[in-house]
Design a protein around this motif. Sequence first.
Motif: not given
Lengths: 366, 301
Positions: A219-232
Motif C-alpha cells: 500500500d505504501e508503494v501504491y499510495l506514496r510512490p517515491a518517484n515517477l517511475f514507481v508511480a507509473q
Amino acid sequence: MAEIALRDVQKFFGPNQVIKDMNLVIEDGEFIVMLGQSGCGKTTTLRAIAGLETVTEGTITIDGEEVQDRRAADRDIAFVFQSFSLYPHMTVYENIAFPLRAVGMSTEERDREVREVAEVLRITPLLDRRPSALSGGDMQRVAIGRALVRRPKALLMDEPIGALDAKLREEMRAEIKRLHMARNSTSVYVTHDQIEAMSLADRIVIMHDGVLQQIGAPDEVYLRPANLFVAQFVGSPVMNVEPVQLSANGDGAHVHLAGDGTGFHFDEGLLSAVPRDAGRVSLGIRPEAVHLSHEESAGALGGVTTNIEPLGSHDIVDVRIGEARLRARTPAGFVAAEGAPVWVSLDTGEAHFFDNETGLALREAH
Amino acid sequence: MTDSVMTRLDPNSRAAARGWSDLTIRNLFIIPTIAFLIIFNIFPLLYSLGYSFTDFRASTNAPAKFIGLQNYRELLNDEFIWRNFTITAKYVIVSVAGQVIVGFGLAMLLNRDIPMKGLITTLLLLPMMLSMAVVGLFWKLLYDPSFGIINYALGLGKFEWLADPDMALYAIAITDIWMWSPFVMLLSLAGLSAVPKHLYEAAEIDRAGPFYTFFRITLPLVLPILMIAIIFRTMEAFKTFDLAYIMASQPTTELISIRLYKMAFLEWQTGKSSAFAYIVLVMVVAITNIYVKYLNKVKER
C-alpha cells in the motif's frame, strides 16, 4: 530461517552495469517481492543472493555471515527456477528427494520428509510420475517441493509462475501465499507482474535499470510512490501524469493543467512543497481519484470525454481538459458516449507532485 | 496410393514435354538402387546361406554336395574357433571400453568455454578420418622395437609390442582406441551440450557435489546418445579385420574376421566359411539387439 542483507552491491556484465549500489535488508521470515520490467536487474540480484552469479563489488550476508564468495551449495538457500528445472530422468519423488540424497540423509528420514512436503503441496498422488507427465502447475508444485524439503535458510523464486496460464497463476499465487504463511520462510520472489507483487509481498522492492527505486509495503508503494517511475509502474490503469503550473490565489493554491485557466483548487500548504516555476512540476493522480460528474459543482473543471473503455465492473473514461488528458475510473455506463461534456474534480488528498527533472516525488512537510 | 503423396510434375517442365509421368521419374530414381541392393547385398546373402549347407569349394570344379547342418556342427564344436571368439571378445571389450573412457573424458574436457575449442575439436577428430590401413602401417612403425617412438618415449628399450603374443592384441586395441575415441567424443559432446545448463544450477542449489552431479545428472542424460556410440563401436570392433591383419599375425591376434578370411580365401572352404559368416552375423545381431533393448529402456525416462 535467516536475515539477508545486501550492501553496496554492484554487478557488471562486461561494460554494462546491471546492479547499481544495491542496499537491501530482508528481515527473517519476510516475503520480499522484487518488481520491475525485464532487464531491470531483479533476476540478477536474486541469482547473486543465491550464488549463481558473482557480484563485482559489495557484500551479501546471510544471518550476518558474508557469503558473496561462497558457492551456491554452501549458502543453504533454495531456488525455484522460472523453467522449473526438474530433473527429467527422475520421478517426482526422486526429484524432491534429490537435495536430501545429495547430502546423504538416511532413507527413512528422507522418505518422511518427502512425503510430508508432498502432502503439504498436495502432490502425493503424483510421486511416481515423471516431470514430462505433469501439468505446468504440478511441475511448479514439485519444484517448490524440492526447494522446501530441506528447510533452507531462504527460499528464492524467479518468476515461478510466469510460465503458467492466467487462471493457474491465480491459483498458484494463493498457494504460495498459503505456504509462506504455514512455513514462514524468508522468501524473495521476482516478478514483473504487479498483481503478484501486491498480493504476495510483505514489502515490495521496485527496480529500474539496475537501480533500486523504492522499498515498501504494497500500500505504501501504491499510495506514496517515491518517484515517477514507481508511480507509473505500479497500479493499473496507469496513474495520470500531466505537466502543471501552480499559482497562488487568496484562499489557496491552484494547479493548472496545460491550456486550462481556472485550475484545480488545493490547500495552501502545497505552495511551500512544490515550486511554482513553469515546466518544473507534474501532477500525478490515479484514475480512481479523478471524479466525473454530469452537473457543474464548485471547483470542478469542464471537460469532454474522448474515449470509454468498458471493463465490466467499471469504465475507464478519457477526459480532455484544455490540452491535457486525464483518465478517470467511473461506475460502469456512467458516461454514455464519447464527446459528452463532464465536470471533473480531483481527490486532492491522493494527488502526487513530481519534479520533472529528477522524477522524485515532492511532498508537503509533515 | 503412392501417387497421392508425390509432388505433381510441373506441366511446363521438360520431363512433361517428353511425356514422362511422376511415376516414371520416381521409378528412374528408385530402380537402380533396388537393383544394386538385390544384386550386391540380398542375392549374395541368400546365395551364401545356400552354400553354408554344402561342402562347396570355390577353388575346384567339383559340384557342391548338400551336407545339411554338418558345417555348423563342425564349427560350433571346433575349439580353435572358440579361441577366435574369445580373442575377439577380449578385443571388443578392451577397445570399446577404452574408446568410451577416453572419448567421454575428452568430451567432458571440451564441454566448457575454452579458447580455440573449434580448432581443438577438429584436430582431435583427425584420426577418425584416416584410412584403417594407413593407421595400421603407421602404428606398426610407432611400435617398432628398435626405432619406434613409443619405446623411445616410454623408455621401454626393445620391448616387442606386436611380436609379444600377450601384448599384441592390446597393442592393436590401443591403436583402435586412438583412432575411434574421437567418434565417441563427438557423440558424447553432442549429448553433453544438450544437457540444459539450468539443471546444473539446480543441482548446485540442491548442494550436490561434482561426483554426485556427474553420476545422477550428467551421465543419465547423456546415456542414450552414448549407447548409440557404443553400439556402433561394438559392431565395428567385432568385425575388425584390416587393422589386426596389417599390424600382427600372431595366433593370439587372430580375430574372427581373420579366421574367416583364411578359411574362405586361403583354405578355400567356401561352404564352411559361409556357415561361419552366418554364425558371426547371428551373434552381431544378437549383441546389437541387447544394446537396442537397453537403449530403448534408457530412452523411456
